[in-house]
Design an enzyme around this catalytic site. Structure first.
Site, PDB file in Angstrom:
ATOM      1  N   ARG A 137       0.839  -1.199   0.000  1.00  0.00           N
ATOM      2  CA  ARG A 137       0.000   0.000   0.000  1.00  0.00           C
ATOM      3  C   ARG A 137       0.877   1.253   0.000  1.00  0.00           C
ATOM      4  NH1 ARG A 137      -2.067  -3.748   3.544  1.00  0.00           N
ATOM      5  NH2 ARG A 137      -4.215  -4.418   3.131  1.00  0.00           N
ATOM      6  N   LYS A 161      -1.464  -3.005   8.008  1.00  0.00           N
ATOM      7  CA  LYS A 161      -2.674  -2.701   8.764  1.00  0.00           C
ATOM      8  C   LYS A 161      -2.704  -3.508  10.053  1.00  0.00           C
ATOM      9  CE  LYS A 161      -6.054  -1.173   5.312  1.00  0.00           C
ATOM     10  NZ  LYS A 161      -7.369  -1.470   4.702  1.00  0.00           N
ATOM     11  N   HIS A 237      -3.430   2.849  -5.695  1.00  0.00           N
ATOM     12  CA  HIS A 237      -3.900   1.503  -5.332  1.00  0.00           C
ATOM     13  C   HIS A 237      -3.999   0.590  -6.559  1.00  0.00           C
ATOM     14  CE1 HIS A 237      -5.106  -0.755  -1.843  1.00  0.00           C
ATOM     15  NE2 HIS A 237      -6.126  -1.285  -2.475  1.00  0.00           N
ATOM     16  N   ARG A 240      -1.335  -2.052  -6.541  1.00  0.00           N
ATOM     17  CA  ARG A 240      -1.627  -3.208  -5.681  1.00  0.00           C
ATOM     18  C   ARG A 240      -2.654  -4.127  -6.355  1.00  0.00           C
ATOM     19  NH1 ARG A 240      -1.262  -5.244  -0.568  1.00  0.00           N
ATOM     20  NH2 ARG A 240      -3.145  -5.965   0.490  1.00  0.00           N
ATOM     21  N   HIS A 262      -3.737 -10.758   3.172  1.00  0.00           N
ATOM     22  CA  HIS A 262      -5.148 -10.634   3.509  1.00  0.00           C
ATOM     23  C   HIS A 262      -5.534 -11.764   4.452  1.00  0.00           C
ATOM     24  CE1 HIS A 262      -6.006  -8.371  -0.492  1.00  0.00           C
ATOM     25  NE2 HIS A 262      -5.865  -7.517   0.495  1.00  0.00           N
ATOM     26  N   TYR A 271      -9.938  -8.323  -5.502  1.00  0.00           N
ATOM     27  CA  TYR A 271      -8.916  -7.597  -6.257  1.00  0.00           C
ATOM     28  C   TYR A 271      -8.694  -8.192  -7.647  1.00  0.00           C
ATOM     29  CZ  TYR A 271      -7.190  -4.718  -2.377  1.00  0.00           C
ATOM     30  OH  TYR A 271      -7.049  -3.784  -1.388  1.00  0.00           O
TER      31      TYR A 271
END
Length: 288
Positions: A137, A161, A237, A240, A262, A271
């Site tokens: 990211r 994250k 983004h 990614r 993830h 995605y």
């Protein structure tokens, strides 16, 4: 992460305004007094204002989080908590605004960076190479430290994250772009000066490399500017998205999930932009 907390603060403040608590600090709003009807009305208002279903879900989940805390503090009963949890956000989906950047387009981006004689050329090539080559990211790329780079393993240790420490791997060509930028940066330093602890510097007008870390806004500007040079609108983004799509194409969904870090494989699947390409190719076969 700070950006996520800022988003939740904005969402809760907007929700409070819509619920009749305008100009009230969110810490002073009597969230525990809300009823399911309040949330249902909020969802309807968001729908009427044209908010996408996923945005509506963000509002509902934010309020659920507050109600969970209210229950933990014994401000509401468990029965009240369950009633609040029963309220559903708006149903439906919207097409994403992102795009799948093909390898040929990445090569074009590298070419326009190489043609730029300013320091920005080397830096921007390195930024794009790391974003596309690792799938990280933009916030992760901004926070990268020189000490987190392992050239031998071609890996970068980042904070993702949820304050999770992650290892990202980059292909040889991406590391070559990063090495070229770092070598150039060291050449520009005064004799005896130590290298900067971060990877990417702000560059002011006049091609002056500052001793300041690049910002997330600058990453957005790099993607937009270089995209315009090749005739494509690009958001950070998108790199990614494209990385994850490439991994799914070349390997499988489970490997893409591991590389994207993830926790839910359905997030990785969202995605996957191969369907757009396959539909386009199918239609193109209908020649006259």
């Amino acid at each position: 992460m700070p950006s996520s907390r800022l988003t939740m603060h904005y969402v809760l403040q907007d929700a409070a305004d819509r619920l009749g608590f305008a100009d009230t600090d969110i810490r002073e709003v009597p969230w525990h007094a809300l009823e399911p009807g309040h949330i249902t009305g909020l969802v309807s208002a968001l729908r009427e204002d044209g908010y996408a279903p996923n945005t509506s879900s963000l509002y509902v989940n934010a309020i659920r989080g507050v109600m969970n805390e209210a229950w933990r503090l014994s401000l509401i009963s468990h029965d009240q908590l369950l009633k609040m949890r029963s309220v559903k956000a708006a149903q439906g989906t919207r097409l994403g605004n992102g795009r799948n950047l093909r390898r040929s387009l990445i090569r074009e981006l590298m070419a326009v960076c190489a043609a730029d004689p300013r320091p920005q050329g080397l830096r921007d090539a390195a930024v794009i190479a790391i974003l596309y080559g690792t799938g990280m990211r933009k916030s992760e790329s901004v926070n990268l430290e020189l000490a987190q780079v392992d050239p031998a393993e071609r890996s970068l240790r980042v904070m993702g994250k949820g304050d999770k420490e992650l290892i990202k791997y980059a292909p040889a060509w991406a590391f070559a772009k990063l090495d070229a930028w770092l070598a150039f940066r060291r050449e520009q330093l005064p004799a005896g000066a130590e290298d900067d602890p971060f990877l990417f510097n702000r560059i002011r007008r006049g091609s002056h490399i500052t001793r300041e870390r690049i910002t997330k806004h600058a990453i957005y500007y790099i993607a937009r500017q270089r995209g315009e040079q090749v005739g494509v609108k690009i958001m950070p983004h998108d790199f990614r998205r494209s990385f994850i799509t490439r991994v799914i194409e070349d390997h499988d969904l489970s490997i893409a999930q591991k590389l994207a870090h993830h926790s839910n494989i359905q997030t990785t699947a969202s995605y996957d932009m191969r369907d757009d390409n396959e539909r386009r190719r199918a239609v193109e076969r209908f020649e006259l």
